[in-house]
Design a protein around this motif. Structure first.
Motif, PDB file in Angstrom:
ATOM      1  N   CYS A  37      -7.805  -9.566  -5.477  1.00 31.68           N
ATOM      2  CA  CYS A  37      -8.993  -9.004  -4.815  1.00 31.68           C
ATOM      3  C   CYS A  37     -10.272  -9.446  -5.524  1.00 31.68           C
ATOM      4  N   VAL A  57      -9.427  -6.792   1.438  1.00 28.30           N
ATOM      5  CA  VAL A  57      -9.195  -5.738   0.426  1.00 28.30           C
ATOM      6  C   VAL A  57     -10.470  -5.022   0.201  1.00 28.30           C
ATOM      7  N   ASN A  59     -11.318  -2.358   1.432  1.00 32.20           N
ATOM      8  CA  ASN A  59     -10.841  -0.865   1.230  1.00 32.20           C
ATOM      9  C   ASN A  59     -10.429  -0.408  -0.105  1.00 32.20           C
ATOM     10  N   TYR A  60     -10.384  -1.054  -0.943  1.00 31.49           N
ATOM     11  CA  TYR A  60     -10.061  -0.852  -2.213  1.00 31.49           C
ATOM     12  C   TYR A  60     -11.193  -0.171  -3.167  1.00 31.49           C
ATOM     13  N   GLU A 144       1.037   3.181   1.799  1.00 35.66           N
ATOM     14  CA  GLU A 144      -0.077   2.218   1.839  1.00 35.66           C
ATOM     15  C   GLU A 144      -1.166   2.937   1.165  1.00 35.66           C
ATOM     16  N   GLU A 148      -3.238   1.089  -2.218  1.00 36.08           N
ATOM     17  CA  GLU A 148      -4.472   1.273  -2.365  1.00 36.08           C
ATOM     18  C   GLU A 148      -5.408   1.659  -3.601  1.00 36.08           C
TER      19      GLU A 148
END
Length: 358
Positions: A37, A57, A59-60, A144, A148
């Motif tokens: 990331c 990435v 969304n992390y 999922e 995350e």
């Protein structure tokens, strides 16, 4: 689930780009990276002073605290990447990949399992996040979403990976049943429960207590290990077999501790606040032991299987029985000359106190 977390497949070492290639059965190379990331490549980044974040990435970030962007603002030289090299994280990860390839050659049935869990993952953090999310996810708590969250914790707390590696080494060195790092990583529920707790503890400390407690509950259901997310655990922990281990909220476990199955670090039921045991460094706690109350097991002590400990156990001594008593007596207990959690010696004290004969 995508496995490409970086805009560039490079490993950062002394300011140079290094690419690691592993062959696949389809003769296509796979690129592996040490840190997910974060894109430290300067070729396409308009702002060379700020790391570039892959769109996939992003969304992390929503699972991290507001200091997420600040934590990512690191440089190529020094920092976490330098520590990763010095403390052998990369070497262990590459060794795990080699072990996975060897296992696939021996057992082709495991090919997809090993590829998904290890070989297509970019780093040990990604592999652990994926594997734990698959173990702990269910129809309403998706894998999922958990993945995350777990990756967000690793990004936010970059020191966490060192505890993971220390725990892996502890299991490999102390447990004769462990045949490889990848075997422990994929199959040892004590190791997996401990890593899930480390993540839950970070969430607990960030004030995300509801999510931390949900993870605790899932770990208890899946692994039969119940560790409150408020408990503090040091590095190099071995939970051998692990079934039935219970650790209370205010318990503290030191570094390089070995704990067998059905061990309880609990309260007496009479106290509030700080009410659980404190375990020093290098302690060995035998199977079926109960340590109750805010008592301390000092550094290098050993507690025999099936004991009930209600009072402090001094450093480098052995306590056995119900209620537990010191080998050699309270006034002049026999002192251990080796670290019991490393020797894993559960029975050498027998001749010093027991007249049991077969």
């Amino acid at each position: 689930m995508s496995t490409s977390f970086l805009g560039s497949p490079c490993l950062v070492k002394n300011g140079k780009n290094i690419q690691t290639i592993f062959p696949c059965n389809n003769n296509k190379p796979m690129n592996f990276t040490i840190k997910s990331c974060i894109n430290l490549s300067r070729t396409k980044n308009p702002n060379p002073n700020k790391p570039q974040i892959d769109d996939h990435v992003y969304n992390y970030a929503k699972y991290c605290t507001p200091k997420f962007e600040k934590d990512l603002n690191i440089t190529k030289n020094g920092g976490v990447f330098e520590d990763i090299e010095k403390r052998g994280v990369l070497d262990l990860w590459l060794e795990m990949q080699k072990e996975a390839i060897f296992d696939i050659e021996q057992e082709p049935l495991l090919e997809n399992y090993y590829k998904d869990s290890i070989l297509i993952q970019d780093c040990i953090e990604s592999a652990l996040s994926y594997h734990l999310s698959m173990k702990l996810g269910n129809s309403s708590l998706t894998s999922e979403g958990l993945y995350e969250v777990f990756m967000g914790v690793f990004i936010e707390d970059q020191e966490l990976v060192f505890d993971v590696v220390d725990d892996l080494r502890a299991v490999k060195e102390r447990d004769p049943a462990c045949i490889s790092y990848v075997h422990c990583f994929l199959n040892f529920k004590g190791f997996l429960a401990c890593q899930a707790h480390r993540i839950a503890h970070r969430l607990w400390c960030k004030g995300r207590k509801i999510l931390a407690l949900v993870i605790q509950n899932r770990v208890c259901e899946v692994f039969a290990v119940d560790i409150h997310p408020g408990a503090k655990i040091g590095c190099g922990l071995l939970l051998d077999h692990a079934t039935g281990v219970v650790v209370g909220e205010t318990a503290v476990i030191g570094n390089n501790v070995s704990i067998l199955h059905n061990v309880t670090l609990g309260g007496t039921g009479k106290m509030c606040g700080d009410r659980h045991p404190k375990i020093g460094d290098g302690v060995l706690i035998g199977a079926g032991t109960c340590v109750l109350g805010n008592v301390r097991i000092e550094d290098g002590a050993k507690v025999g299987a099936g004991s009930v400990v209600l009072m402090e156990v001094p450093a480098r001594t052995t306590a056995v029985g119900n209620p537990a008593r010191l080998i050699g007596g309270k006034e002049n207990p026999i002192k251990l000359d080796k670290i019991p959690s490393l020797t894993m010696d559960h029975t050498s004290h027998m001749s010093d106190w027991s007249d049991y004969v077969i």
